[in-house]
Design a protein around this motif. Structure first.
Motif, PDB file in Angstrom:
ATOM      1  N   ASN A 177       0.843  -1.187   0.000  1.00  0.00           N
ATOM      2  CA  ASN A 177       0.000   0.000   0.000  1.00  0.00           C
ATOM      3  C   ASN A 177       0.881   1.240   0.000  1.00  0.00           C
ATOM      4  N   SER A 178       0.290   2.366  -0.346  1.00  0.00           N
ATOM      5  CA  SER A 178       1.023   3.630  -0.272  1.00  0.00           C
ATOM      6  C   SER A 178       0.084   4.706   0.234  1.00  0.00           C
ATOM      7  N   ASN A 179       0.646   5.795   0.628  1.00  0.00           N
ATOM      8  CA  ASN A 179      -0.120   6.991   0.943  1.00  0.00           C
ATOM      9  C   ASN A 179       0.773   8.162   0.590  1.00  0.00           C
ATOM     10  N   VAL A 180       0.788   8.454  -0.714  1.00  0.00           N
ATOM     11  CA  VAL A 180       1.733   9.426  -1.287  1.00  0.00           C
ATOM     12  C   VAL A 180       0.979  10.320  -2.271  1.00  0.00           C
ATOM     13  N   GLY A 181       1.651  11.367  -2.726  1.00  0.00           N
ATOM     14  CA  GLY A 181       1.052  12.225  -3.731  1.00  0.00           C
ATOM     15  C   GLY A 181       0.746  11.436  -5.006  1.00  0.00           C
ATOM     16  N   PHE A 233       5.343   3.880  -7.290  1.00  0.00           N
ATOM     17  CA  PHE A 233       4.951   2.753  -6.440  1.00  0.00           C
ATOM     18  C   PHE A 233       4.431   1.566  -7.260  1.00  0.00           C
ATOM     19  N   ASP A 234       3.719   1.888  -8.352  1.00  0.00           N
ATOM     20  CA  ASP A 234       3.258   0.795  -9.214  1.00  0.00           C
ATOM     21  C   ASP A 234       4.453   0.043  -9.798  1.00  0.00           C
ATOM     22  N   ALA A 235       5.454   0.789 -10.176  1.00  0.00           N
ATOM     23  CA  ALA A 235       6.656   0.155 -10.741  1.00  0.00           C
ATOM     24  C   ALA A 235       7.400  -0.635  -9.666  1.00  0.00           C
ATOM     25  N   MET A 236       7.417  -0.112  -8.453  1.00  0.00           N
ATOM     26  CA  MET A 236       8.024  -0.839  -7.331  1.00  0.00           C
ATOM     27  C   MET A 236       7.308  -2.174  -7.132  1.00  0.00           C
ATOM     28  N   HIS A 237       5.973  -2.088  -7.198  1.00  0.00           N
ATOM     29  CA  HIS A 237       5.198  -3.316  -7.005  1.00  0.00           C
ATOM     30  C   HIS A 237       5.525  -4.373  -8.054  1.00  0.00           C
ATOM     31  N   VAL A 238       5.678  -3.925  -9.308  1.00  0.00           N
ATOM     32  CA  VAL A 238       6.008  -4.867 -10.380  1.00  0.00           C
ATOM     33  C   VAL A 238       7.280  -5.634 -10.033  1.00  0.00           C
ATOM     34  N   GLN A 239       8.236  -4.931  -9.438  1.00  0.00           N
ATOM     35  CA  GLN A 239       9.510  -5.579  -9.092  1.00  0.00           C
ATOM     36  C   GLN A 239       9.371  -6.543  -7.903  1.00  0.00           C
ATOM     37  N   GLN A 298       2.704  10.734   9.936  1.00  0.00           N
ATOM     38  CA  GLN A 298       1.739  10.716   8.824  1.00  0.00           C
ATOM     39  C   GLN A 298       0.708  11.825   9.033  1.00  0.00           C
ATOM     40  N   TYR A 299       0.285  11.984  10.277  1.00  0.00           N
ATOM     41  CA  TYR A 299      -0.689  13.034  10.618  1.00  0.00           C
ATOM     42  C   TYR A 299      -0.120  14.407  10.316  1.00  0.00           C
ATOM     43  N   MET A 300       1.199  14.533  10.467  1.00  0.00           N
ATOM     44  CA  MET A 300       1.860  15.813  10.192  1.00  0.00           C
ATOM     45  C   MET A 300       2.264  15.941   8.729  1.00  0.00           C
ATOM     46  N   GLY A 301       1.851  15.011   7.888  1.00  0.00           N
ATOM     47  CA  GLY A 301       2.036  15.172   6.451  1.00  0.00           C
ATOM     48  C   GLY A 301       3.076  14.305   5.791  1.00  0.00           C
ATOM     49  N   MET A 302       3.751  13.460   6.558  1.00  0.00           N
ATOM     50  CA  MET A 302       4.774  12.614   5.937  1.00  0.00           C
ATOM     51  C   MET A 302       4.117  11.499   5.121  1.00  0.00           C
ATOM     52  N   PRO A 303       4.550  11.295   3.875  1.00  0.00           N
ATOM     53  CA  PRO A 303       4.046  10.157   3.103  1.00  0.00           C
ATOM     54  C   PRO A 303       4.489   8.834   3.752  1.00  0.00           C
ATOM     55  N   VAL A 304       3.685   7.816   3.546  1.00  0.00           N
ATOM     56  CA  VAL A 304       4.028   6.501   4.106  1.00  0.00           C
ATOM     57  C   VAL A 304       3.748   5.408   3.095  1.00  0.00           C
ATOM     58  N   ALA A 305       4.365   4.271   3.342  1.00  0.00           N
ATOM     59  CA  ALA A 305       4.048   3.054   2.604  1.00  0.00           C
ATOM     60  C   ALA A 305       3.657   1.982   3.613  1.00  0.00           C
ATOM     61  N   GLY A 306       2.843   1.046   3.155  1.00  0.00           N
ATOM     62  CA  GLY A 306       2.465  -0.077   4.014  1.00  0.00           C
ATOM     63  C   GLY A 306       2.890  -1.377   3.369  1.00  0.00           C
ATOM     64  N   LEU A 307       3.826  -2.060   3.980  1.00  0.00           N
ATOM     65  CA  LEU A 307       4.212  -3.397   3.505  1.00  0.00           C
ATOM     66  C   LEU A 307       3.420  -4.362   4.361  1.00  0.00           C
ATOM     67  N   ASP A 308       2.215  -4.677   3.885  1.00  0.00           N
ATOM     68  CA  ASP A 308       1.216  -5.330   4.731  1.00  0.00           C
ATOM     69  C   ASP A 308       1.458  -6.826   4.857  1.00  0.00           C
ATOM     70  N   GLN A 309       1.553  -7.260   6.100  1.00  0.00           N
ATOM     71  CA  GLN A 309       1.775  -8.684   6.380  1.00  0.00           C
ATOM     72  C   GLN A 309       0.447  -9.406   6.529  1.00  0.00           C
TER      73      GLN A 309
END
Lengths: 479, 479
Positions: free
Chosen positions: A378-382, A389-395, A418-429
């Motif tokens: 998952n992502s939470n980015v601009g 991120f889609d390209a990252m996923h392909v890899q 994240q609440y203060m605006g930092m983008p995040v990614a989720g490597l969901d287990q």
């Protein structure tokens, strides 16, 4: 082609399906050959490595339980500093912070028993923040609520709960995402003050979690406006909750005896342990990868979150050893006092706000959902960064990882950032059995499968390298 | 055709395969139509019945744990008398007997912890027959043995074990038959006196059982020549044994602290609860079907052996309600004090030897291996009666039951009677996960699957009816 991205997804899909020759060239991000080589070499190395497993073995064996604010957590920080220094990280340091200390008392053992109509022992554990019983214990009649909502709706105009023990029986459902947890947790977090305000002598809940094993599940209670509970509050294991339910259904009056010395112990110190790989070209830009060092006191915190400590530390170490420094700084943060209210995460974020480095945090993620395989990115980015991120996923597809959405969260200790605006990614287990073990004595090292842990590290090295070695920004509106 | 039965089995199989028209007419036992109708009606009723489940629910809820010789076991006898009487059985009675009482002390909670090198709590439980620590507890260095055999072979000529805690790490393997239990149990039964004779301060063992859950597994220690242990002896859960093993492998000196008030408490009373359906034609001939009423104190004895109590009681009740009395008397015996050394079973057998009714016991069997489906019919009867059992098995095939051999045992409480010559049958349950729960806090009612329990009752009504309504004898040489 840009216009297409504004079309509804189903239409976009239809158009591309109908026109085989059409490719969305503008939206496809491509990593250069050198980068692809680097991340696949890292992934190969990670899949062969037992470093994460060995780090987690070391933490859970040599420290074991490490409740926030206790000497055990302090020993864990010493362990972490020694481990990170020994692995060759730079700028290894502890950022201390204060917290209100809560402990169970002299032992993890607390006493609970049915006294009537059918005397027998119960497996129970105080919830974090709960008060002690009187020294001699407390015995009272149980008032049975099928659900937390029933307690909220209960008319106590005749003081029907005064001096009684409130029991709440909500059941949690197992899912891969763990999404039943929030709902099931309401009773754990909030029942105490609803009961206390109605004059109850104490609270018992069916354990949050999905296990039918006879382990009670602990976890922190909420503290609205800093309020501290004056009554005991304990979870009983699912089989014990079943027993209470059966006795309730029989129509007999149920009485329970409790004895615990749980309570608040004044102020104590915790801390976040930080280590870095300084970036080669933009050292001031920070990719933060985290886990938390504290654990509940009843297990050895192997899945929650010794595994995360092992995974992110090993991922950073494998990148360090690959011979090429990434553009940006990789900062490993092992947070203190996560379990008791994200105290370390809040302290970290506040300090970055205060020292003006918050905006330097390019992106972050935490590993804090056990040690099963990662199944989703998952992502939470601009929006502009989605093709990246889609390209990252392909890899990552060789790891069996699917692409999620852009509404991800980065794990509990990323929430304040994240609440203060930092983008995040989720490597969901895969969390299907996470709540079989979580916050119980059963959260121990033997529950970790080495190959699954290695798969985690493989995904983390790819993610971390890609976001650290690019000049791509991830904040919305920063393209 | 008789000659064929003397041929080796492989040859017999070959011959019958080669000559399609050949049937072993002399060896085939056939039930009459009325009998077939009766047992299939009973089986159908049993598969639809929840009586066994409800009896077990009642026992495990209304009594819960019921350690031999305690007030809880006495309450269980009262419960059983009331239940059996209420169900309409005849001659409901208690046959009391005395035993040496051993208890854990004031609570099921005992304290165990690693004190060095890495302080942390252990999940441990005293083995039955173990002694108390001093009031203030006991702290000593641990000497690690990979196996019980290593302890036996250990050269302690330099008093190397004096004042130490002996730890034994043997692992048990899960099988459908549970056959790994005997081997794994050697350390539980015998390590204490080998250690005590070598001057050890106490014994710790990796829990017998196959569970990786953090439950310690209790059970009785042997008492050679009535000897009583002077040292504490506890089992630690598998994850805790793993922890001890890892620390041992690190080369550090491991120290453990124990505190328990376990011990012998003098003489107490237990008893067997007996109920009957008097036989219509040969009331003096007895078919005994049994289970045991006592349980370990840490669980609620649902699988061991509340399920057995439910299964055999329900089977007899369904036969009683079918409207036709069998030829012989069906005697349900709910034994006391099984867990602590088959004390009830020995008392029962001795009393029958003394009163001369032993030879009247036509055949017996006990249900005492959980509540999973029955997968095999074993026997231990005279050769002449094998065709009867083979024919019985044919009628049970709709329940998924295979035919075993004639070397079966009838369950623990049948051992003394079997030893004195009584034929037995074994309705063998699938025990693959039995030792996940057995003798731990996790032996609770929720682990029982109603449909599997009903399958058990279906097999038991067929077996019980067939052996009770025949004039077939089962003792060797009695054809």
């Amino acid at each position: 082609m840009r216009v297409l991205t504004a079309l509804p997804v189903f239409l976009l899909t239809t158009v591309t399906a109908l026109i085989p020759g059409l490719t969305l060239a503008d939206d496809t991000y491509r990593f250069d050959e050198q980068t692809l080589q680097a991340i696949h070499d890292l992934s190969d190395t990670a899949l062969e490595s037992d470093l994460a497993y060995e780090i987690t073995r070391s933490l859970t064996t040599e420290i074991g339980p490490r409740l926030a604010g206790t000497a055990q957590e302090a020993r864990a920080r010493e362990w972490a500093v020694a481990k990170l220094t020994g692995l060759g990280f730079e700028n290894v340091r502890v950022e201390p912070f204060d917290l209100d200390l809560w402990t169970r008392g002299t032992s993890v053992i607390e006493e609970a028993a049915i006294t009537a109509p059918y005397p027998q022992h119960l497996h129970a554990i105080s919830l974090g923040g709960a008060a002690a019983t009187p020294d001699e214990g407390l015995e009272a009649e149980v008032v049975f609520f099928s659900s937390f909502d029933d307690l909220l709706a209960f008319d106590d105009s005749d003081d029907a709960l005064a001096g009684k023990l409130v029991f709440i029986n909500d059941r949690m459902v197992a899912t891969r995402t763990g999404e039943g947890y929030g709902w099931a947790n309401r009773k754990r977090q909030k029942a105490w003050f609803h009961a206390e305000d109605r004059g109850a002598a104490g609270v018992l809940i069916r354990s949050v979690g999905t296990s039918s094993n006879r382990f009670a599940h602990t976890g922190m209670m909420s503290r609205p406006e800093g309020r501290k509970a004056k009554i005991p509050a304990l979870a009983v294991s699912a089989p014990d909750a079943d027993q209470i339910e059966r006795i309730h259904e029989s129509g007999e009056t149920l009485r329970v005896r409790l004895k615990t010395s749980a309570g608040w112990r004044g102020e104590a110190t915790s801390g976040n342990v930080i280590a870095e790989i300084t970036g080669a070209e933009a050292p001031e830009e920070i990719v933060i990868i985290g886990a938390h060092l504290d654990s509940w006191d009843n297990g050895t915190g192997a899945l929650d979150d010794g595994a995360g400590v092992g995974i992110v530390t090993a991922a950073a170490k494998l990148i360090m050893d690959a011979g090429q420094r990434p553009r940006r700084t990789i900062r490993v943060v092992l947070f203190g006092a996560e379990e008791v209210g994200l105290i370390g995460a809040r302290a970290y974020a506040q300090a970055r706000k205060d020292d003006g480095t918050l905006a330097n945090h390019v992106i972050g993620s935490e590993s804090d959902f056990g040690a099963r395989e990662i199944w989703r990115l998952n992502s939470n980015v601009g929006e502009h960064a989605l093709p990246f991120f889609d390209a990252m996923h392909v890899q990552m597809q060789h790891l069996g990882i699917t692409r999620g959405n852009n509404e991800g969260n980065g794990g509990p200790d990323m929430y304040p950032l994240q609440y203060m605006g930092m983008p995040v990614a989720g490597l969901d287990q895969n969390g299907e059995d996470y709540f079989e073990f979580h916050h119980t004595p059963n959260d121990t090292f033997d529950k970790i499968v080495p190959a699954e842990m290695a798969q985690n590290v493989a995904a983390w090295v790819m993610f971390t390298w890609l976001v650290a070695d690019t000049d791509m920004t991830f904040r919305p509106g920063m393209e």
